[in-house]
Structures are given as C-alpha cells and as structure tokens.
Design an enzyme around this catalytic site. Structure first.
Site, PDB file in Angstrom:
ATOM      1  N   TYR A  33      35.957  33.263  44.870  1.00  0.00           N
ATOM      2  CA  TYR A  33      35.116  32.153  44.432  1.00  0.00           C
ATOM      3  C   TYR A  33      34.040  31.868  45.460  1.00  0.00           C
ATOM      4  O   TYR A  33      34.070  32.377  46.583  1.00  0.00           O
ATOM      5  CB  TYR A  33      35.968  30.905  44.173  1.00  0.00           C
ATOM      6  CG  TYR A  33      36.456  30.179  45.420  1.00  0.00           C
ATOM      7  CD1 TYR A  33      37.454  30.724  46.225  1.00  0.00           C
ATOM      8  CD2 TYR A  33      35.913  28.949  45.805  1.00  0.00           C
ATOM      9  CE1 TYR A  33      37.900  30.057  47.364  1.00  0.00           C
ATOM     10  CE2 TYR A  33      36.360  28.275  46.935  1.00  0.00           C
ATOM     11  CZ  TYR A  33      37.349  28.832  47.706  1.00  0.00           C
ATOM     12  OH  TYR A  33      37.779  28.180  48.834  1.00  0.00           O
ATOM     13  N   ARG A  52      28.015  36.808  50.391  1.00  0.00           N
ATOM     14  CA  ARG A  52      29.435  36.763  50.757  1.00  0.00           C
ATOM     15  C   ARG A  52      30.313  37.077  49.539  1.00  0.00           C
ATOM     16  O   ARG A  52      31.351  37.741  49.662  1.00  0.00           O
ATOM     17  CB  ARG A  52      29.791  35.394  51.339  1.00  0.00           C
ATOM     18  CG  ARG A  52      31.223  35.339  51.851  1.00  0.00           C
ATOM     19  CD  ARG A  52      31.513  34.056  52.593  1.00  0.00           C
ATOM     20  NE  ARG A  52      31.436  32.904  51.723  1.00  0.00           N
ATOM     21  CZ  ARG A  52      31.420  31.636  52.141  1.00  0.00           C
ATOM     22  NH1 ARG A  52      31.483  31.372  53.441  1.00  0.00           N
ATOM     23  NH2 ARG A  52      31.352  30.646  51.298  1.00  0.00           N
ATOM     24  N   ARG A 100      50.983  41.552  32.129  1.00  0.00           N
ATOM     25  CA  ARG A 100      51.378  41.325  33.517  1.00  0.00           C
ATOM     26  C   ARG A 100      52.001  42.574  34.132  1.00  0.00           C
ATOM     27  O   ARG A 100      53.025  43.081  33.650  1.00  0.00           O
ATOM     28  CB  ARG A 100      52.361  40.158  33.647  1.00  0.00           C
ATOM     29  CG  ARG A 100      52.695  39.886  35.116  1.00  0.00           C
ATOM     30  CD  ARG A 100      53.617  38.703  35.333  1.00  0.00           C
ATOM     31  NE  ARG A 100      53.786  38.473  36.770  1.00  0.00           N
ATOM     32  CZ  ARG A 100      54.690  39.115  37.533  1.00  0.00           C
ATOM     33  NH1 ARG A 100      55.499  40.007  36.997  1.00  0.00           N
ATOM     34  NH2 ARG A 100      54.758  38.866  38.830  1.00  0.00           N
ATOM     35  N   LYS A 147      36.945  35.329  50.420  1.00  0.00           N
ATOM     36  CA  LYS A 147      37.046  33.981  49.840  1.00  0.00           C
ATOM     37  C   LYS A 147      37.931  34.018  48.595  1.00  0.00           C
ATOM     38  O   LYS A 147      37.468  33.880  47.453  1.00  0.00           O
ATOM     39  CB  LYS A 147      35.658  33.399  49.558  1.00  0.00           C
ATOM     40  CG  LYS A 147      35.687  31.870  49.527  1.00  0.00           C
ATOM     41  CD  LYS A 147      34.337  31.284  49.780  1.00  0.00           C
ATOM     42  CE  LYS A 147      34.291  29.786  49.561  1.00  0.00           C
ATOM     43  NZ  LYS A 147      35.296  29.007  50.264  1.00  0.00           N
ATOM     44  N   GLU A 179      40.545  27.553  61.626  1.00  0.00           N
ATOM     45  CA  GLU A 179      39.499  26.793  60.924  1.00  0.00           C
ATOM     46  C   GLU A 179      40.141  25.633  60.186  1.00  0.00           C
ATOM     47  O   GLU A 179      41.360  25.480  60.193  1.00  0.00           O
ATOM     48  CB  GLU A 179      38.744  27.709  59.954  1.00  0.00           C
ATOM     49  CG  GLU A 179      39.638  28.362  58.925  1.00  0.00           C
ATOM     50  CD  GLU A 179      38.957  29.467  58.116  1.00  0.00           C
ATOM     51  OE1 GLU A 179      37.739  29.378  57.882  1.00  0.00           O
ATOM     52  OE2 GLU A 179      39.658  30.408  57.717  1.00  0.00           O
ATOM     53  N   LEU A 204      37.073  32.454  57.529  1.00  0.00           N
ATOM     54  CA  LEU A 204      35.987  32.638  56.569  1.00  0.00           C
ATOM     55  C   LEU A 204      34.658  32.567  57.323  1.00  0.00           C
ATOM     56  O   LEU A 204      34.483  31.712  58.198  1.00  0.00           O
ATOM     57  CB  LEU A 204      36.028  31.536  55.502  1.00  0.00           C
ATOM     58  CG  LEU A 204      35.030  31.794  54.378  1.00  0.00           C
ATOM     59  CD1 LEU A 204      35.523  32.896  53.450  1.00  0.00           C
ATOM     60  CD2 LEU A 204      34.752  30.537  53.586  1.00  0.00           C
TER      61      LEU A 204
END
Ligand code: PDD
Length: 281
Positions: A33, A52, A100, A147, A179, A204
C-alpha cells in the site's frame, strides 16, 4: 453523502465496493500500500510514493495493473470526485483472487483499490501539543523496507500505547530504535545534531523522512544517519517523528521521560514549518 472509492477500474459508492473473501490480501496479507497526503486538493511528494510502490511490488513479484502515470490519474480523479481538500489518499494492490493456496496461480490478476480520508494535517492538535510515546519490542519481519499491508505488529503496538495512556509507540530491535508504528524516528542531540536511523531493510524508507533530511541539509544542519538507543532519545534535546499523515510530529514524552519541557522543540517546529512551506507551494 457516501464516499466514492476506486476498485479495479471503477469509481463506485463505498457501499458498492466488494472484494472476494478469496482475495489474497484478505487471506495472506499478500499486498502492498501507499498513503499520500493531500493539501489544497493536491498530493504531496506523490512521485516518491509511486516509486516506492514500484519497488515494494518488485520485491514481492507482484505486478501493478496500471502504470504509475495511470495510477496518478485515478488518484487525482478520486480526490476530485470526493472534493477532498485536506487529508490522505490510500492505495492498495493485492495479488488478487484465487483458491486458497500458499502458491498463487501464475495468471492471477491484482486487485487495486483506493479511497480518500478527510483529515486535519496542518492544524493537527497532536502536532501542536506534542505526542507521548512508549517503546515496544519490534516483532516485525525482516523486510520492513517493503510497504506490506501486514500491519498487525504496528496495530498491536498502537494498542499497547493506548493502554499505557500514550499516543503512539516506537519499536526497538537489538537495543536500537527502528521506527514508529507509522512514522520514522528522529532525535536532536544536546549538541544540535539531527539523528535518524540509516536506510536498510530494517525500516521503511519514509518519503517524509527524506524530504525532511533534504530540508535540513539545505539549512546546513548537522545530520547523522545512524541507529540510536531509547536512552539517547530520553536524553535528547528534541524528539520528533515523520510520516505522510503527520508531516513532522513533535514528541514530548518517551517511556515517561519528559523531552524539551513537554513542548515541541524549536528545531522540530522549524522543520515542520519548512516541510509545510515546501508541501503547500
Ligand atoms: N505509514 N515507517 C512506517 C512503519 C510507516 O508505516 C510509515 C508510513 C512511515 C513514514 O513513511 P512516509 O513518510 O513515506 O509516510 C515510516 C503510513 C502513513 C500509514 O501506514 O498510514
């Protein structure tokens, strides 16, 4: 009025946007995301976010259904359709829908969704007052540079912060701060040096982090990109965090230690102003 969202090529009312329970984002957190801030209807540093995104996708062998140029077109249209002036635009790409199985079919089609959220970014009460944080062990995987939508450790860290009466948490690995749950971590030493962790797979690579470092460099502030301990943060002159939905967020308390007399520090305020000036011009 219902929010308009984007799902796989269509703009629809939020209540009509439906995703299969077989989507691998839902079953495996198999997706990535990005969050871009919006001020005056315009996205801030979106190019960096899309670069990114490309990198996160590449690291997971995931493909984007649209080019970055096309994504930007959709983002702008969604901002326009929702009349968003200030807030964020969220975009997510998951690997898509399949029976799945840990292994996915080679011909799977990704799922792309986007939505907007109105939010006060410029006049945020927390930024005025300063945040109190706690430190928690960093229990995440070893590719924090991606991310990923697998955010349970961060959600649990924020939950722990709330239970402790704090606003947020910073994560600590091997004795060093990695972070914040959704921010990069900075301290200003008593000597006036700006310190933030160097880039690696441990954190990140924040878009706001790099913008703030660029501004600090232009202002000829001393900068060190290196790991620091919670103790160094307790002893720092100033502490702050950076992120798309906070810009530069002053931190005034860590694990019960009061920083800069529990008020946002002068350098933090200056960097916040510089960032906002850059973002709104
Ligand atoms: N979070 N570190 C982590 C773990 C993050 O999730 C984020 C962003 C940042 C700051 O990155 P940037 O400056 O590029 O926003 C650092 C977003 C905003 C979120 O999850 O909502």
């Amino acid at each position: 009025m219902s929010r308009t969202v984007y799902i796989n090529g269509e703009f629809v009312p939020e209540s009509e946007a439906k995703i299969s329970i077989m989507d691998r984002g839902y079953l495996f957190a198999d997706g990535v995301y990005e969050v871009s801030a919006v001020i005056n209807g315009k996205m801030i540093d979106n190019e960096g976010h899309l670069r990114r995104l490309e990198r996160s996708l590449g690291e997971l062998d995931l493909r984007s259904p649209l080019s970055n140029h096309e994504i930007e077109g959709v983002q702008n249209e969604l901002i326009e359709r929702n009349g968003l002036k200030e807030g964020i635009i969220y975009l997510q790409i998951t690997r898509g829908v399949a029976e799945r199985d840990f292994l996915w079919p080679e011909d799977i089609s990704p799922t792309l969704t986007m939505f907007t959220q109105a939010k006060n970014l410029l006049q945020s009460p927390l930024a005025t007052k300063g945040a109190s944080i706690i430190t928690v062990p960093d229990i995440r995987w070893q590719r924090r540079d991606i991310k990923s939508i697998a955010l349970l450790p961060q959600a649990m860290a924020k939950h722990a912060a709330r239970k402790a009466g704090a606003n947020d948490a910073w994560m600590v690995d091997n004795g060093y701060v990695t972070e914040g749950t959704s921010t990069n971590a900075f301290i200003v030493t008593m000597e006036g040096t700006l310190v933030t962790r160097d880039l690696s797979t441990d954190i990140l690579h924040g878009i706001t982090r790099s913008a703030v470092l660029r501004l600090a460099e232009e202002a000829e502030l001393p900068i060190e990109e290196r790991s620091f301990t919670p103790q160094e943060a307790y002893d720092a002159a100033e502490v702050f965090a950076t992120g798309s939905s906070f810009f530069v967020l002053p931190v005034v308390e860590i694990d019960g230690h009061i920083i800069s007399n529990r008020a946002p520090g002068p350098l933090t305020n200056r960097l916040r102003e510089m960032y906002i000036e850059m973002a709104t011009n």
